[in-house]
Design a protein around this motif. Structure first.
Motif, PDB file in Angstrom:
ATOM      1  N   UNK A  21     -46.706 -46.708  32.867  1.00  0.00           N
ATOM      2  CA  UNK A  21     -46.105 -45.397  32.654  1.00  0.00           C
ATOM      3  C   UNK A  21     -44.825 -45.219  33.449  1.00  0.00           C
ATOM      4  N   UNK A  22     -44.837 -45.628  34.702  1.00  0.00           N
ATOM      5  CA  UNK A  22     -43.641 -45.499  35.535  1.00  0.00           C
ATOM      6  C   UNK A  22     -42.544 -46.431  35.030  1.00  0.00           C
ATOM      7  N   UNK A  23     -42.927 -47.645  34.596  1.00  0.00           N
ATOM      8  CA  UNK A  23     -41.928 -48.572  34.057  1.00  0.00           C
ATOM      9  C   UNK A  23     -41.245 -47.992  32.825  1.00  0.00           C
ATOM     10  N   UNK A  24     -42.022 -47.364  31.949  1.00  0.00           N
ATOM     11  CA  UNK A  24     -41.431 -46.755  30.755  1.00  0.00           C
ATOM     12  C   UNK A  24     -40.533 -45.579  31.116  1.00  0.00           C
ATOM     13  N   UNK A  25     -40.907 -44.832  32.145  1.00  0.00           N
ATOM     14  CA  UNK A  25     -40.050 -43.725  32.583  1.00  0.00           C
ATOM     15  C   UNK A  25     -38.730 -44.239  33.129  1.00  0.00           C
ATOM     16  N   UNK A  26     -38.759 -45.335  33.883  1.00  0.00           N
ATOM     17  CA  UNK A  26     -37.515 -45.952  34.355  1.00  0.00           C
ATOM     18  C   UNK A  26     -36.671 -46.425  33.175  1.00  0.00           C
ATOM     19  N   UNK A  27     -37.331 -46.915  32.124  1.00  0.00           N
ATOM     20  CA  UNK A  27     -36.609 -47.400  30.944  1.00  0.00           C
ATOM     21  C   UNK A  27     -35.896 -46.252  30.227  1.00  0.00           C
ATOM     22  N   UNK A  28     -36.589 -45.096  30.160  1.00  0.00           N
ATOM     23  CA  UNK A  28     -35.977 -43.937  29.517  1.00  0.00           C
ATOM     24  C   UNK A  28     -34.902 -43.304  30.405  1.00  0.00           C
ATOM     25  N   UNK A  29     -35.244 -43.112  31.699  1.00  0.00           N
ATOM     26  CA  UNK A  29     -34.302 -42.442  32.613  1.00  0.00           C
ATOM     27  C   UNK A  29     -34.670 -42.795  34.049  1.00  0.00           C
TER      28      UNK A  29
END
Length: 287
Positions: free
Chosen positions: A138-146
């Motif tokens: 989840x945190x990795x995907x958040x970094x990917x988005x913003x």
């Protein structure tokens, strides 16, 4: 008298290691599906709003269908593996502790505890895997988005982990006392000692209340940290130029995924603390 250099539980888990590994591998695959849901739903939302039609739904439907088939098979297989494992551990534990001269009342209590040991590996370990992958993914995907959103959630986790570490130490001591009372219970019933038995159940009740209070306190503190994190994330996401509805949904879904995973931590910490003490008791009679 010791009869083996290893515990019954360790031997049985070693014998079933490949079957258990398969159940955990499929669990990881299921969690990858969970991780992809917000992304595919976001694609579907943006695609439908852009007029791309039902093709925008293909990734979501494909992943969902695969998850249904794999998840159903995994649940059936899990039950078979761990039911077999419990039967072998309970039998071996009773035999070893009989040879070690342990009282029947304590052996009976520890036989029940062996079910808790297996339950931990059948239920809590997959839950722990789900929580860990949900957090990291989840945190990795958040970094990917913003990147700033990912950073906010990462920083928020620091005080949360401190709270749960303190709770873990507290839960370990309380579970040790609770298991002591469990082992005394069968003996008190067998001897018809009703006055001490009433006192025993009152002590058990107090210990469970103290465990519940520790869990409630840690949960409340974490929720306070979570409020701050979510407010900052919402302010950041809604200020992004050109943000699309699907991206906004996906980012918010990943934030909630991280929060939900950490909500499971108090129960997992308490169960793990109890497992450590149960494992020590089941190993009696081994070197």
């Amino acid at each position: 008298m010791a009869v083996s250099a290893s515990s019954p539980a360790a031997e049985m888990f070693q014998a079933e290691r490949w079957r258990i590994a398969l159940t955990y591998a499929v669990t990881l695959l299921e969690n990858l599906f969970y991780l992809l849901y917000p992304w595919t739903i976001g694609l579907a939302i943006d695609g439908l709003l852009a007029g791309k039609g039902w093709w925008s739904l293909v990734p979501l439907v494909a992943i969902w269908g695969a998850h249904i088939m794999i998840g159903a098979g995994r649940q059936v297989y899990d039950t078979w593996v761990f039911a077999r494992l419990h039967a072998r551990i309970a039998t071996a534990t009773i035999e070893r502790q009989r040879l070690a001269g342990i009282e029947t009342t304590e052996i009976a209590a520890r036989s029940v505890m062996s079910r808790e040991l297996v339950d931990f590996f059948e239920r809590e370990v997959p839950t722990l895997m789900t929580a860990a992958l949900g957090l990291v993914g989840g945190i990795a995907m958040l970094f990917w988005y913003d990147r700033p959103v990912g950073l906010i959630v990462t920083v928020w986790m620091a005080p949360v982990l401190v709270v749960y570490a303190i709770m873990g130490r507290r839960a370990h001591g309380l579970n040790r006392d609770l298991n002591d009372e469990t082992e005394r219970e069968v003996d008190l019933i067998e001897r018809n000692r009703f006055v001490p038995l009433a006192s025993h159940f009152r002590r058990r009740g107090r210990l469970r209340v103290r465990l519940s209070n520790a869990e409630a306190t840690s949960w409340s503190l974490v929720e306070l940290f979570s409020i701050t994190a979510v407010v900052l994330v919402l302010l950041r996401m809604t200020s992004l130029p050109g943000i699309q509805a699907g991206e906004l949904y996906a980012m918010l879904a990943y934030v909630w995924r991280v929060l939900e995973c950490l909500d499971q931590a108090p129960t997992l910490v308490q169960r793990f603390a109890r497992l450590l003490d149960i494992r020590r008791r089941l190993d009696v009679g081994t070197l």
